[in-house]
Design a protein around this motif. Structure first.
Motif, PDB file in Angstrom:
ATOM      1  N   LEU A 224     -17.371 -12.356  13.633  1.00 51.92           N
ATOM      2  CA  LEU A 224     -17.445 -10.906  13.767  1.00 51.92           C
ATOM      3  C   LEU A 224     -16.146 -10.283  14.265  1.00 51.92           C
ATOM      4  CD1 LEU A 224     -21.047 -10.448  15.185  1.00 51.92           C
ATOM      5  CD2 LEU A 224     -20.202  -9.909  12.893  1.00 51.92           C
ATOM      6  N   ILE A 225     -15.412 -11.012  15.085  1.00 50.71           N
ATOM      7  CA  ILE A 225     -14.169 -10.441  15.617  1.00 50.71           C
ATOM      8  C   ILE A 225     -13.177 -10.123  14.496  1.00 50.71           C
ATOM      9  CG2 ILE A 225     -12.130 -10.950  17.027  1.00 50.71           C
ATOM     10  CD1 ILE A 225     -13.983 -12.335  19.005  1.00 50.71           C
ATOM     11  N   PRO A 226     -12.842 -11.104  13.600  1.00 49.24           N
ATOM     12  CA  PRO A 226     -11.923 -10.730  12.506  1.00 49.24           C
ATOM     13  C   PRO A 226     -12.554  -9.803  11.476  1.00 49.24           C
ATOM     14  CG  PRO A 226     -12.658 -13.001  12.260  1.00 49.24           C
ATOM     15  CD  PRO A 226     -13.152 -12.541  13.592  1.00 49.24           C
ATOM     16  N   LEU A 227     -13.870 -10.013  11.204  1.00 50.02           N
ATOM     17  CA  LEU A 227     -14.502  -9.186  10.183  1.00 50.02           C
ATOM     18  C   LEU A 227     -14.639  -7.736  10.630  1.00 50.02           C
ATOM     19  CD1 LEU A 227     -17.272 -11.579   8.822  1.00 50.02           C
ATOM     20  CD2 LEU A 227     -15.137 -10.923   7.723  1.00 50.02           C
ATOM     21  N   SER A 228     -14.727  -7.506  11.929  1.00 45.56           N
ATOM     22  CA  SER A 228     -14.832  -6.135  12.417  1.00 45.56           C
ATOM     23  C   SER A 228     -13.568  -5.334  12.121  1.00 45.56           C
ATOM     24  CB  SER A 228     -15.098  -6.141  13.928  1.00 45.56           C
ATOM     25  OG  SER A 228     -14.011  -6.746  14.621  1.00 45.56           O
ATOM     26  N   LYS A 229     -12.452  -6.029  11.879  1.00 45.14           N
ATOM     27  CA  LYS A 229     -11.198  -5.344  11.542  1.00 45.14           C
ATOM     28  C   LYS A 229     -11.050  -5.143  10.029  1.00 45.14           C
ATOM     29  CE  LYS A 229      -8.844  -7.289  15.570  1.00 45.14           C
ATOM     30  NZ  LYS A 229      -7.687  -8.082  16.060  1.00 45.14           N
ATOM     31  N   ILE A 230     -11.888  -5.815   9.266  1.00 44.23           N
ATOM     32  CA  ILE A 230     -11.803  -5.722   7.806  1.00 44.23           C
ATOM     33  C   ILE A 230     -12.770  -4.681   7.254  1.00 44.23           C
ATOM     34  CG2 ILE A 230     -12.158  -7.014   5.658  1.00 44.23           C
ATOM     35  CD1 ILE A 230     -11.285  -9.510   7.125  1.00 44.23           C
ATOM     36  N   VAL A 231     -13.978  -4.631   7.830  1.00 45.17           N
ATOM     37  CA  VAL A 231     -15.015  -3.747   7.292  1.00 45.17           C
ATOM     38  C   VAL A 231     -14.611  -2.276   7.305  1.00 45.17           C
ATOM     39  CG1 VAL A 231     -17.378  -2.916   7.658  1.00 45.17           C
ATOM     40  CG2 VAL A 231     -16.875  -5.367   7.772  1.00 45.17           C
ATOM     41  N   PRO A 232     -14.064  -1.719   8.414  1.00 39.21           N
ATOM     42  CA  PRO A 232     -13.716  -0.283   8.383  1.00 39.21           C
ATOM     43  C   PRO A 232     -12.736   0.100   7.280  1.00 39.21           C
ATOM     44  CG  PRO A 232     -13.765  -1.073  10.639  1.00 39.21           C
ATOM     45  CD  PRO A 232     -13.891  -2.281   9.767  1.00 39.21           C
ATOM     46  N   PRO A 233     -11.628  -0.651   7.057  1.00 38.23           N
ATOM     47  CA  PRO A 233     -10.746  -0.272   5.935  1.00 38.23           C
ATOM     48  C   PRO A 233     -11.436  -0.345   4.572  1.00 38.23           C
ATOM     49  CG  PRO A 233      -9.617  -1.762   7.446  1.00 38.23           C
ATOM     50  CD  PRO A 233     -11.034  -1.746   7.854  1.00 38.23           C
ATOM     51  N   ILE A 234     -12.324  -1.317   4.417  1.00 44.13           N
ATOM     52  CA  ILE A 234     -13.043  -1.415   3.136  1.00 44.13           C
ATOM     53  C   ILE A 234     -13.931  -0.187   2.946  1.00 44.13           C
ATOM     54  CG2 ILE A 234     -14.791  -2.714   1.867  1.00 44.13           C
ATOM     55  CD1 ILE A 234     -13.704  -5.254   3.085  1.00 44.13           C
ATOM     56  N   TYR A 235     -14.602   0.211   4.010  1.00 43.94           N
ATOM     57  CA  TYR A 235     -15.469   1.383   3.920  1.00 43.94           C
ATOM     58  C   TYR A 235     -14.655   2.633   3.579  1.00 43.94           C
ATOM     59  CZ  TYR A 235     -18.368   5.258   5.512  1.00 43.94           C
ATOM     60  OH  TYR A 235     -19.055   6.435   5.585  1.00 43.94           O
ATOM     61  N   VAL A 236     -13.517   2.819   4.265  1.00 41.27           N
ATOM     62  CA  VAL A 236     -12.665   3.988   4.003  1.00 41.27           C
ATOM     63  C   VAL A 236     -12.178   3.968   2.561  1.00 41.27           C
ATOM     64  CG1 VAL A 236     -10.469   5.076   4.580  1.00 41.27           C
ATOM     65  CG2 VAL A 236     -11.963   4.228   6.407  1.00 41.27           C
ATOM     66  N   TRP A 237     -11.768   2.808   2.085  1.00 42.82           N
ATOM     67  CA  TRP A 237     -11.286   2.713   0.696  1.00 42.82           C
ATOM     68  C   TRP A 237     -12.395   3.057  -0.283  1.00 42.82           C
ATOM     69  CZ3 TRP A 237     -12.964  -0.557  -3.220  1.00 42.82           C
ATOM     70  CH2 TRP A 237     -12.190  -0.523  -4.390  1.00 42.82           C
ATOM     71  N   ARG A 238     -13.637   2.571  -0.008  1.00 41.67           N
ATOM     72  CA  ARG A 238     -14.758   2.849  -0.896  1.00 41.67           C
ATOM     73  C   ARG A 238     -15.005   4.356  -1.007  1.00 41.67           C
ATOM     74  NH1 ARG A 238     -17.758   0.414  -4.531  1.00 41.67           N
ATOM     75  NH2 ARG A 238     -19.449   1.760  -3.775  1.00 41.67           N
ATOM     76  N   VAL A 239     -14.990   5.055   0.135  1.00 34.86           N
ATOM     77  CA  VAL A 239     -15.281   6.495   0.117  1.00 34.86           C
ATOM     78  C   VAL A 239     -14.156   7.262  -0.571  1.00 34.86           C
ATOM     79  CG1 VAL A 239     -15.642   8.529   1.561  1.00 34.86           C
ATOM     80  CG2 VAL A 239     -16.737   6.364   2.166  1.00 34.86           C
ATOM     81  N   ARG A 240     -12.921   6.977  -0.198  1.00 31.96           N
ATOM     82  CA  ARG A 240     -11.793   7.721  -0.768  1.00 31.96           C
ATOM     83  C   ARG A 240     -11.586   7.422  -2.247  1.00 31.96           C
ATOM     84  NH1 ARG A 240      -7.228   7.411   4.092  1.00 31.96           N
ATOM     85  NH2 ARG A 240      -8.204   9.029   5.396  1.00 31.96           N
ATOM     86  N   SER A 241     -11.984   6.225  -2.677  1.00 32.14           N
ATOM     87  CA  SER A 241     -11.787   5.884  -4.092  1.00 32.14           C
ATOM     88  C   SER A 241     -12.616   6.788  -4.993  1.00 32.14           C
ATOM     89  CB  SER A 241     -12.154   4.420  -4.340  1.00 32.14           C
ATOM     90  OG  SER A 241     -13.549   4.204  -4.133  1.00 32.14           O
ATOM     91  N   ARG A 242     -13.747   7.303  -4.467  1.00 28.32           N
ATOM     92  CA  ARG A 242     -14.558   8.205  -5.275  1.00 28.32           C
ATOM     93  C   ARG A 242     -13.823   9.523  -5.539  1.00 28.32           C
ATOM     94  NH1 ARG A 242     -19.131   6.884  -1.952  1.00 28.32           N
ATOM     95  NH2 ARG A 242     -19.573   9.070  -1.470  1.00 28.32           N
ATOM     96  N   VAL A 243     -12.871   9.848  -4.674  1.00 31.12           N
ATOM     97  CA  VAL A 243     -12.067  11.053  -4.862  1.00 31.12           C
ATOM     98  C   VAL A 243     -10.788  10.717  -5.615  1.00 31.12           C
ATOM     99  CG1 VAL A 243     -10.799  12.907  -3.689  1.00 31.12           C
ATOM    100  CG2 VAL A 243     -13.019  12.133  -2.796  1.00 31.12           C
ATOM    101  N   TYR A 244     -10.113   9.659  -5.182  1.00 28.08           N
ATOM    102  CA  TYR A 244      -8.793   9.355  -5.729  1.00 28.08           C
ATOM    103  C   TYR A 244      -8.822   8.975  -7.200  1.00 28.08           C
ATOM    104  CZ  TYR A 244      -7.015   9.345  -0.932  1.00 28.08           C
ATOM    105  OH  TYR A 244      -6.662   9.704   0.330  1.00 28.08           O
TER     106      TYR A 244
END
Length: 464
Positions: A368-388
């Motif tokens: 969870l420690i390393p994955l907690s640093k990966i999940v937020p950028p993935i989420y941000v990319w997923r949301v912004r990709s719908r616009v970009y």
């Protein structure tokens, strides 16, 4: 007539209703972003759960002894104590110690009472015992050798047994082998006695009827037959006056004293001290027994055998001493440190689950420690990709405009405007969390900027 007006609060309520349709977080994108993490964590949990010891079984086969023997009585106590923790103990009646040992070796029992000295050299040797898959959970109590004789037999020394009718019990009890060793120490051959092999209860009947001169038990004093014979007129107990010498010749024996009056103080039974020789009863298990059950059995042994008795002091038993078979590591740890930390404050099954899942907790923490640093950028990319992703189509419209240049006629500009209107319509239906609404509005302003360029293309291009 006064006209009816819509309440002033209605537009506000409508606005609030529309705002409720917008979300702060996109659950779909959150699920997609965390999906790989959830799969990895689940796999790690399953792997860790498989790697640690499985849950202990809820049934246990305990080989005890003959009817009315101390082994049988103690077996019932173990079944009662372990039942508190939902462990069902199946008591298996046997001939005695050697029979119990054979049942362990054959896999027909999980745990058994075994008497010191009843194991042969192959099993008594530590290396051999380990190779044959046996471990000791500790010694439980001393089992004096009780030689009961009819008074008219007139036996004061063991050499007086020559020619007497003595019952040693079935071979599976361990007593025949033990007494033969005692007889050998006195230079007496077994063939000089008339030996019978009846079980304890029928042998007692034969003794009381006078058809045999004596019988031998090796048991704790709690055995009902021993309690009865100690108080039966015409039956006396043999006094091993040389008990200390026997312990030097046969190291698995100890010297114990039956105090005067211990059976009945009021009637002064017995009316003298008796010196006895005593092997030790040991709780022996197959080495594959679940570690959690080892601790539970030692805990039960402490409750059952930990008090003071006729031949022991408070807390003397159970003990990792006095055993010929190596003590299981989990049992040795229990004797040294006491019960596991969790079991001091929780019920057995809950504590066992907590102890087994610590590996899972470590695995989860490590992931969870390393994955907690990966999940937020993935989420941000997923949301912004719908616009970009719509910027690609917007850029294509703009390139078409630039390629047309000053020669762009009305039909070309109308086609570009139609494409822009379609793009804007699709963008208006994009759903993004409120935290990323600025990205959506920026895209819409860029669409409007390109539309203005299309409409004013001739003005923007330099004159020829």
């Amino acid at each position: 007539m006064t006209p009816t007006h819509e309440p002033s609060g209605a537009p506000v309520k409508g606005l609030r209703a529309r705002l409720q349709n917008f979300s702060i977080v996109s659950l779909r994108d959150l699920v997609v972003a965390t999906g790989p993490t959830i799969l990895m964590v689940t796999a790690a949990v399953l792997l860790a759960y498989w790697w640690v010891d499985p849950a202990p079984p809820r049934t246990l086969r305990l080989a005890t002894g003959q009817e009315n023997s101390a082994y049988e009585q103690f077996g019932k106590q173990y079944a009662s104590v372990l039942a508190r923790d939902d462990i069902t103990v199946t008591l298996q009646g046997t001939l005695g110690s050697q029979d119990n040992l054979q049942q362990l070796l054959a896999g027909q029992a999980d745990v058994a009472f075994v008497q010191s000295g009843s194991t042969d050299d192959r099993v008594g040797n530590a290396d051999s015992a380990e190779r044959r898959g046996l471990v000791s959970l500790g010694s439980l109590f001393t089992e004096p050798v009780w030689l009961f004789l009819r008074e008219e037999a007139q036996v004061t020394r063991l050499t007086d047994l020559r020619g007497k009718r003595i019952n040693l019990g079935p071979e599976g009890t361990g007593v025949p082998r033990l007494l033969r060793q005692v007889l050998d120490a006195n230079n007496i051959e077994a063939k000089e006695l008339t030996i019978s092999d009846l079980a304890n209860t029928p042998a007692t009947v034969e003794l009381l009827a006078g058809r045999i001169d004596g019988l031998v038990f090796s048991s704790a004093p709690e055995a009902p037959l021993i309690q009865m014979l100690l108080q039966t007129p015409g039956i006396r107990l043999f006094d091993f006056a040389q008990a200390e010498a026997y312990t030097r010749r046969l190291p698995f024996l100890t010297h114990v004293v039956l105090p005067r009056g211990i059976v009945d103080l009021g009637r002064n039974i017995p009316n003298q001290e008796y010196h006895l020789i005593a092997p030790t009863a040991t709780l022996v298990a197959r080495e594959e027994i679940h570690p959690a059950l080892v601790g539970l059995l030692v805990k039960a042994a402490t409750e059952i055998h930990g008090g003071a008795g006729w031949f022991q002091q408070q807390g003397q038993f159970p003990s990792p001493k006095y055993t010929e078979i190596p003590v299981a590591p989990e049992a040795a740890r229990y004797y040294r440190d006491g019960p596991p930390f969790m079991q001091r404050y929780m019920r057995f099954w809950l504590a066992n689950l907590a102890e087994r899942l610590w590996v899972v907790v470590v695995a989860l923490t490590a992931l969870l420690i390393p994955l907690s640093k990966i999940v937020p950028p993935i989420y941000v990319w997923r949301v912004r990709s719908r616009v970009y992703r719509w910027y690609g189509e917007l850029r294509a419209i703009e390139q078409s405009l630039e390629e047309s240049g000053a020669d762009a006629d009305e039909s070309v500009r109308q086609e570009l405007l139609r494409r822009l209107n379609g793009l804007e319509d699709r963008v208006n239906h994009i759903s993004v969390p409120l935290a990323y609404a600025d990205e959506l509005y920026r895209l819409r302003s860029h669409i409007h900027l390109v539309r203005e360029r299309v409409r004013g293309v001739h003005e923007e291009l330099p004159a020829a």
